[in-house]
Design a protein around this motif. Structure first.
Motif, PDB file in Angstrom:
ATOM      1  N   CYS A  61       0.650  -1.339   0.117  1.00 44.98           N
ATOM      2  CA  CYS A  61      -0.057  -0.061   0.144  1.00 44.98           C
ATOM      3  C   CYS A  61       0.744   1.341  -0.007  1.00 44.98           C
ATOM      4  CB  CYS A  61      -0.928  -0.010   1.092  1.00 44.98           C
ATOM      5  SG  CYS A  61      -1.827   1.517   1.192  1.00 44.98           S
ATOM      6  N   CYS A 107      -0.124   3.800   3.467  1.00 50.27           N
ATOM      7  CA  CYS A 107       0.032   3.364   4.886  1.00 50.27           C
ATOM      8  C   CYS A 107       1.472   2.552   4.917  1.00 50.27           C
ATOM      9  CB  CYS A 107      -0.976   2.736   5.441  1.00 50.27           C
ATOM     10  SG  CYS A 107      -1.457   1.073   5.078  1.00 50.27           S
ATOM     11  N   ARG A 147       1.666  -0.730   4.565  1.00 49.94           N
ATOM     12  CA  ARG A 147       1.240  -2.096   4.728  1.00 49.94           C
ATOM     13  C   ARG A 147       1.610  -3.262   3.464  1.00 49.94           C
ATOM     14  NH1 ARG A 147      -3.515  -0.080   7.416  1.00 49.94           N
ATOM     15  NH2 ARG A 147      -3.502  -0.415   9.522  1.00 49.94           N
ATOM     16  N   CYS A 186      -6.126  -2.299   0.111  1.00 52.57           N
ATOM     17  CA  CYS A 186      -5.482  -2.356   1.711  1.00 52.57           C
ATOM     18  C   CYS A 186      -6.545  -2.126   2.585  1.00 52.57           C
ATOM     19  CB  CYS A 186      -4.574  -1.128   1.865  1.00 52.57           C
ATOM     20  SG  CYS A 186      -3.908  -0.837   3.297  1.00 52.57           S
ATOM     21  N   CYS A 211      -6.864   0.310   4.729  1.00 54.39           N
ATOM     22  CA  CYS A 211      -6.873   1.736   4.699  1.00 54.39           C
ATOM     23  C   CYS A 211      -7.798   2.044   3.302  1.00 54.39           C
ATOM     24  CB  CYS A 211      -5.695   2.214   4.615  1.00 54.39           C
ATOM     25  SG  CYS A 211      -4.740   2.777   3.268  1.00 54.39           S
TER      26      CYS A 211
END
Ligand SMILES: [Zn+2]
Length: 248
Positions: free
Chosen positions: A127, A130, A132, A152, A154
């Motif tokens: 991602c 963020c 991840r 993701c 998010c």
């Protein structure tokens, strides 16, 4: 004496041999390379649309409409005899490490363990908001729906963990590759045309530290005249023979 006997001799004497592989080692697995006339991937697809960070940022859902096919074809490919031979040479101690420009995971699937994937790999999705990271299976599950793309948690669409045109190389993987190249007394180049920087600088690093270059790439490379040994035969044919010689 066949060139393979000479290479085997070099590798037996070497204390730290490193392999550097490119697209040419995976063509026998049915994965097209990028630049070969007619069959190369970029003769069919515009790389700036299919594999550039700008295309992804502009329209990630459109991007995945191409990349889902790419991921599918990479996933259905199997390692070939050349991948297995390099894994065997690592297990027997004749190769200490492997640097690859390939993103297809085939070296890992063949059993190589000490690897720097300097162009990233499809092993993970990342991602860009963020940071991840998600496993390969997360992307595959999302793409099982023909309209689906991987997200993701998010809310942002994931990017494959592959380095695209316009992106910087992963610094940790590249630093590892440079340290191996410095330490290498033999660098075995297999299937890389040594045309893409900064990976193309690795053979120079090895030679400046006194190491020897063995080039087993079908196409010409800018380093051919400086190679200690040059062999252009198919990798899936010569690497298993080399591994067998080293075993004998
Ligand atoms: Zn995120």
């Amino acid at each position: 004496m066949d060139t393979l006997d000479h290479i085997a001799e070099l590798l037996r004497k070497a204390s730290y041999a490193v392999a550097l592989t490119g697209a040419g080692i995976s063509t026998a697995s049915g994965i097209p390379d990028f630049r070969s006339p007619d069959t190369g991937l970029w003769t069919k697809v515009d790389p700036m649309k299919a594999a550039s960070i700008d295309a992804f940022l502009e329209d990630p859902i459109q991007f995945w409409s191409f990349y889902r096919h790419r991921l599918g074809s990479l996933d259905s490919a199997e390692p070939n005899a050349a991948h297995y031979a390099l894994a065997k040479m690592e297990q027997s101690g004749h190769l200490k490490a492997l640097v690859t420009q390939n993103i297809d995971r085939l070296h890992r699937r063949a059993g190589s363990t000490t690897i720097a994937e300097v162009h990233g790999s499809i092993e993970t999705g990342v991602c860009l908001s963020c940071g991840r990271r998600y496993p390969h299976s997360h992307m595959v599950e999302a793409l099982a729906d023909p309209e689906g793309v991987p997200y993701c948690e998010c809310g942002r669409v994931l990017k494959p963990g592959v380095i695209f045109f316009g992106e910087a190389l992963p610094q940790d993987e590249y630093a590892l590759a440079v340290s191996w190249a410095q330490r290498a007394d033999v660098m075995l180049v297999a299937g890389s045309s040594l045309a893409v920087w900064p990976v193309a600088g690795l053979p120079d690093i090895t030679m400046r530290s006194g190491g020897k270059l063995v080039i087993l790439t079908a196409s010409e490379t800018p380093f051919d005249s400086r190679a200690a040994i040059r062999d252009q035969r198919p990798l899936e044919e010569i690497l298993p023979r080399l591994a067998a010689l080293l075993d004998a």
